[in-house]
Scaffold this motif. Structure first.
Motif, PDB file in Angstrom:
ATOM      1  N   ARG A  90       0.849  -1.192   0.000  1.00 52.23           N
ATOM      2  CA  ARG A  90       0.000   0.000   0.000  1.00 52.23           C
ATOM      3  C   ARG A  90       0.882   1.239   0.000  1.00 52.23           C
ATOM      4  O   ARG A  90       1.795   1.366   0.809  1.00 52.23           O
ATOM      5  CB  ARG A  90      -0.895  -0.008   1.233  1.00 52.23           C
ATOM      6  CG  ARG A  90      -1.830   1.185   1.323  1.00 52.23           C
ATOM      7  CD  ARG A  90      -2.704   1.076   2.579  1.00 52.23           C
ATOM      8  NE  ARG A  90      -3.636   2.168   2.701  1.00 52.23           N
ATOM      9  CZ  ARG A  90      -4.878   2.172   2.227  1.00 52.23           C
ATOM     10  NH1 ARG A  90      -5.342   1.121   1.578  1.00 52.23           N
ATOM     11  NH2 ARG A  90      -5.666   3.213   2.389  1.00 52.23           N
ATOM     12  N   PHE A  91       0.584   2.140  -0.936  1.00 52.84           N
ATOM     13  CA  PHE A  91       1.238   3.439  -1.025  1.00 52.84           C
ATOM     14  C   PHE A  91       0.191   4.491  -0.705  1.00 52.84           C
ATOM     15  O   PHE A  91      -0.789   4.629  -1.437  1.00 52.84           O
ATOM     16  CB  PHE A  91       1.784   3.674  -2.438  1.00 52.84           C
ATOM     17  CG  PHE A  91       2.749   2.610  -2.905  1.00 52.84           C
ATOM     18  CD1 PHE A  91       4.061   2.624  -2.511  1.00 52.84           C
ATOM     19  CD2 PHE A  91       2.318   1.601  -3.760  1.00 52.84           C
ATOM     20  CE1 PHE A  91       4.954   1.654  -2.952  1.00 52.84           C
ATOM     21  CE2 PHE A  91       3.196   0.623  -4.204  1.00 52.84           C
ATOM     22  CZ  PHE A  91       4.519   0.652  -3.802  1.00 52.84           C
ATOM     23  N   HIS A  92       0.386   5.231   0.380  1.00 50.36           N
ATOM     24  CA  HIS A  92      -0.570   6.260   0.797  1.00 50.36           C
ATOM     25  C   HIS A  92       0.178   7.590   0.856  1.00 50.36           C
ATOM     26  O   HIS A  92       1.077   7.764   1.688  1.00 50.36           O
ATOM     27  CB  HIS A  92      -1.140   5.910   2.176  1.00 50.36           C
ATOM     28  CG  HIS A  92      -2.205   6.844   2.638  1.00 50.36           C
ATOM     29  ND1 HIS A  92      -3.304   6.418   3.317  1.00 50.36           N
ATOM     30  CD2 HIS A  92      -2.368   8.192   2.507  1.00 50.36           C
ATOM     31  CE1 HIS A  92      -4.083   7.458   3.601  1.00 50.36           C
ATOM     32  NE2 HIS A  92      -3.515   8.535   3.107  1.00 50.36           N
ATOM     33  N   LEU A  93      -0.176   8.514  -0.020  1.00 52.80           N
ATOM     34  CA  LEU A  93       0.488   9.815  -0.115  1.00 52.80           C
ATOM     35  C   LEU A  93      -0.277  10.867   0.669  1.00 52.80           C
ATOM     36  O   LEU A  93      -1.506  10.905   0.623  1.00 52.80           O
ATOM     37  CB  LEU A  93       0.600  10.251  -1.572  1.00 52.80           C
ATOM     38  CG  LEU A  93       1.431   9.350  -2.482  1.00 52.80           C
ATOM     39  CD1 LEU A  93       1.283   9.778  -3.930  1.00 52.80           C
ATOM     40  CD2 LEU A  93       2.887   9.357  -2.054  1.00 52.80           C
ATOM     41  N   GLU A  94       0.464  11.735   1.371  1.00 54.01           N
ATOM     42  CA  GLU A  94      -0.112  12.866   2.099  1.00 54.01           C
ATOM     43  C   GLU A  94       0.731  14.094   1.826  1.00 54.01           C
ATOM     44  O   GLU A  94       1.953  14.003   1.688  1.00 54.01           O
ATOM     45  CB  GLU A  94      -0.120  12.591   3.606  1.00 54.01           C
ATOM     46  CG  GLU A  94      -0.946  11.401   4.009  1.00 54.01           C
ATOM     47  CD  GLU A  94      -0.827  11.084   5.496  1.00 54.01           C
ATOM     48  OE1 GLU A  94      -0.040  11.760   6.204  1.00 54.01           O
ATOM     49  OE2 GLU A  94      -1.505  10.153   5.944  1.00 54.01           O
ATOM     50  N   ARG A  95       0.100  15.250   1.783  1.00 54.25           N
ATOM     51  CA  ARG A  95       0.837  16.503   1.590  1.00 54.25           C
ATOM     52  C   ARG A  95       1.765  16.755   2.773  1.00 54.25           C
ATOM     53  O   ARG A  95       1.441  16.450   3.911  1.00 54.25           O
ATOM     54  CB  ARG A  95      -0.122  17.670   1.437  1.00 54.25           C
ATOM     55  CG  ARG A  95      -0.939  17.570   0.183  1.00 54.25           C
ATOM     56  CD  ARG A  95      -1.607  18.861  -0.232  1.00 54.25           C
ATOM     57  NE  ARG A  95      -2.570  18.601  -1.285  1.00 54.25           N
ATOM     58  CZ  ARG A  95      -2.261  18.288  -2.535  1.00 54.25           C
ATOM     59  NH1 ARG A  95      -1.025  18.235  -2.903  1.00 54.25           N
ATOM     60  NH2 ARG A  95      -3.209  18.050  -3.431  1.00 54.25           N
ATOM     61  N   ASP A  96       2.915  17.356   2.485  1.00 55.27           N
ATOM     62  CA  ASP A  96       3.879  17.734   3.518  1.00 55.27           C
ATOM     63  C   ASP A  96       4.441  19.097   3.124  1.00 55.27           C
ATOM     64  O   ASP A  96       5.536  19.203   2.597  1.00 55.27           O
ATOM     65  CB  ASP A  96       4.988  16.676   3.616  1.00 55.27           C
ATOM     66  CG  ASP A  96       5.912  16.916   4.795  1.00 55.27           C
ATOM     67  OD1 ASP A  96       5.503  17.594   5.755  1.00 55.27           O
ATOM     68  OD2 ASP A  96       7.052  16.407   4.772  1.00 55.27           O
ATOM     69  N   GLY A  97       3.640  20.135   3.326  1.00 56.56           N
ATOM     70  CA  GLY A  97       4.028  21.468   2.871  1.00 56.56           C
ATOM     71  C   GLY A  97       3.645  21.628   1.412  1.00 56.56           C
ATOM     72  O   GLY A  97       2.993  20.778   0.806  1.00 56.56           O
ATOM     73  N   GLY A  98       4.074  22.737   0.829  1.00 60.11           N
ATOM     74  CA  GLY A  98       3.676  23.058  -0.531  1.00 60.11           C
ATOM     75  C   GLY A  98       4.298  22.215  -1.615  1.00 60.11           C
ATOM     76  O   GLY A  98       3.637  21.849  -2.575  1.00 60.11           O
ATOM     77  N   GLY A  99       5.555  21.879  -1.479  1.00 61.44           N
ATOM     78  CA  GLY A  99       6.233  21.199  -2.573  1.00 61.44           C
ATOM     79  C   GLY A  99       6.737  19.819  -2.244  1.00 61.44           C
ATOM     80  O   GLY A  99       7.618  19.307  -2.920  1.00 61.44           O
ATOM     81  N   ALA A 100       6.192  19.180  -1.216  1.00 58.87           N
ATOM     82  CA  ALA A 100       6.671  17.863  -0.813  1.00 58.87           C
ATOM     83  C   ALA A 100       5.493  17.003  -0.372  1.00 58.87           C
ATOM     84  O   ALA A 100       4.371  17.478  -0.241  1.00 58.87           O
ATOM     85  CB  ALA A 100       7.675  18.001   0.328  1.00 58.87           C
ATOM     86  N   CYS A 101       5.772  15.717  -0.158  1.00 57.18           N
ATOM     87  CA  CYS A 101       4.742  14.822   0.358  1.00 57.18           C
ATOM     88  C   CYS A 101       5.384  13.725   1.187  1.00 57.18           C
ATOM     89  O   CYS A 101       6.597  13.546   1.194  1.00 57.18           O
ATOM     90  CB  CYS A 101       3.888  14.238  -0.772  1.00 57.18           C
ATOM     91  SG  CYS A 101       4.702  13.038  -1.819  1.00 57.18           S
ATOM     92  N   VAL A 102       4.535  13.019   1.896  1.00 57.88           N
ATOM     93  CA  VAL A 102       4.946  11.881   2.697  1.00 57.88           C
ATOM     94  C   VAL A 102       4.280  10.648   2.105  1.00 57.88           C
ATOM     95  O   VAL A 102       3.102  10.662   1.776  1.00 57.88           O
ATOM     96  CB  VAL A 102       4.509  12.053   4.172  1.00 57.88           C
ATOM     97  CG1 VAL A 102       4.749  10.786   4.964  1.00 57.88           C
ATOM     98  CG2 VAL A 102       5.238  13.226   4.805  1.00 57.88           C
ATOM     99  N   LEU A 103       5.059   9.592   1.972  1.00 58.34           N
ATOM    100  CA  LEU A 103       4.540   8.307   1.530  1.00 58.34           C
ATOM    101  C   LEU A 103       4.498   7.384   2.737  1.00 58.34           C
ATOM    102  O   LEU A 103       5.529   7.107   3.348  1.00 58.34           O
ATOM    103  CB  LEU A 103       5.441   7.714   0.450  1.00 58.34           C
ATOM    104  CG  LEU A 103       5.209   6.251   0.073  1.00 58.34           C
ATOM    105  CD1 LEU A 103       3.813   6.039  -0.473  1.00 58.34           C
ATOM    106  CD2 LEU A 103       6.252   5.782  -0.910  1.00 58.34           C
ATOM    107  N   ARG A 104       3.287   6.954   3.099  1.00 59.04           N
ATOM    108  CA  ARG A 104       3.123   5.952   4.156  1.00 59.04           C
ATOM    109  C   ARG A 104       3.002   4.608   3.445  1.00 59.04           C
ATOM    110  O   ARG A 104       2.037   4.362   2.728  1.00 59.04           O
ATOM    111  CB  ARG A 104       1.882   6.238   4.995  1.00 59.04           C
ATOM    112  CG  ARG A 104       2.009   7.519   5.771  1.00 59.04           C
ATOM    113  CD  ARG A 104       0.814   7.758   6.681  1.00 59.04           C
ATOM    114  NE  ARG A 104       0.908   9.036   7.328  1.00 59.04           N
ATOM    115  CZ  ARG A 104       1.659   9.297   8.395  1.00 59.04           C
ATOM    116  NH1 ARG A 104       2.369   8.332   8.939  1.00 59.04           N
ATOM    117  NH2 ARG A 104       1.694  10.503   8.916  1.00 59.04           N
ATOM    118  N   PHE A 105       4.004   3.777   3.641  1.00 61.55           N
ATOM    119  CA  PHE A 105       4.104   2.511   2.928  1.00 61.55           C
ATOM    120  C   PHE A 105       3.831   1.347   3.869  1.00 61.55           C
ATOM    121  O   PHE A 105       4.328   1.320   4.998  1.00 61.55           O
ATOM    122  CB  PHE A 105       5.505   2.369   2.330  1.00 61.55           C
ATOM    123  CG  PHE A 105       5.771   1.009   1.750  1.00 61.55           C
ATOM    124  CD1 PHE A 105       5.237   0.661   0.521  1.00 61.55           C
ATOM    125  CD2 PHE A 105       6.534   0.088   2.439  1.00 61.55           C
ATOM    126  CE1 PHE A 105       5.468  -0.594  -0.009  1.00 61.55           C
ATOM    127  CE2 PHE A 105       6.773  -1.171   1.906  1.00 61.55           C
ATOM    128  CZ  PHE A 105       6.237  -1.512   0.684  1.00 61.55           C
TER     129      PHE A 105
END
Length: 135
Positions: A90-105
């Motif tokens: 499972r790849f779950h993406l979340e915003r992390d500020g304006g130009g980045a993101c976090v992938l919860r794997f």
């Protein structure tokens, strides 16, 4: 900004193993999504993909893990693949500020499976791949 892979957690319940990793990526979700949800993207850092029907219950065939189904699909956010030989990823993406993101794997599997070290190596390759993409 560069990416990073944070401390993972691993759990075992009987013969089921669950690995969780948090990966900070230097690109917005919209630029990372193709890397986890397209044939070309997954092939660039993870494994060759023989089939990927980009929808809930679509067929997926990941060369290193086997054939199965898309078990979660929320465009630009969640891609989950359940495959016979490799369990569930499972790849779950979340915003992390304006130009980045976090992938919860999450990788859930029975018996022997890919180690945390193996996944870290893959995610380092993903970070490198995303770093070479033009913003």
């Amino acid at each position: 900004m560069s990416g990073s892979i944070e401390q993972g957690t691993s759990q075992t319940h009987g013969n089921t193993h669950i690995l969780h990793l948090l990966v900070r990526l230097p690109r917005p979700m919209e630029q990372v999504w193709p890397a986890v949800a397209t044939v070309e993207g997954l092939g660039s850092w993870f494994t060759a993909v023989d089939v990927l029907e980009p929808r809930l219950d679509g067929i997926v065939a990941l060369r290193d893990l086997g054939t199965g189904r898309v078990t979660a699909w929320d465009v630009d956010r969640v891609a989950e693949y359940t495959v016979g030989g490799g369990g569930r990823i499972r790849f779950h993406l979340e915003r992390d500020g304006g130009g980045a993101c976090v992938l919860r794997f999450t990788h859930e599997f029975q018996g022997e499976g890919e180690s945390e070290t193996g996944w870290r190596t893959r995610f380092e390759r993903l970070i490198e791949t995303l770093g070479s993409v033009q913003a």
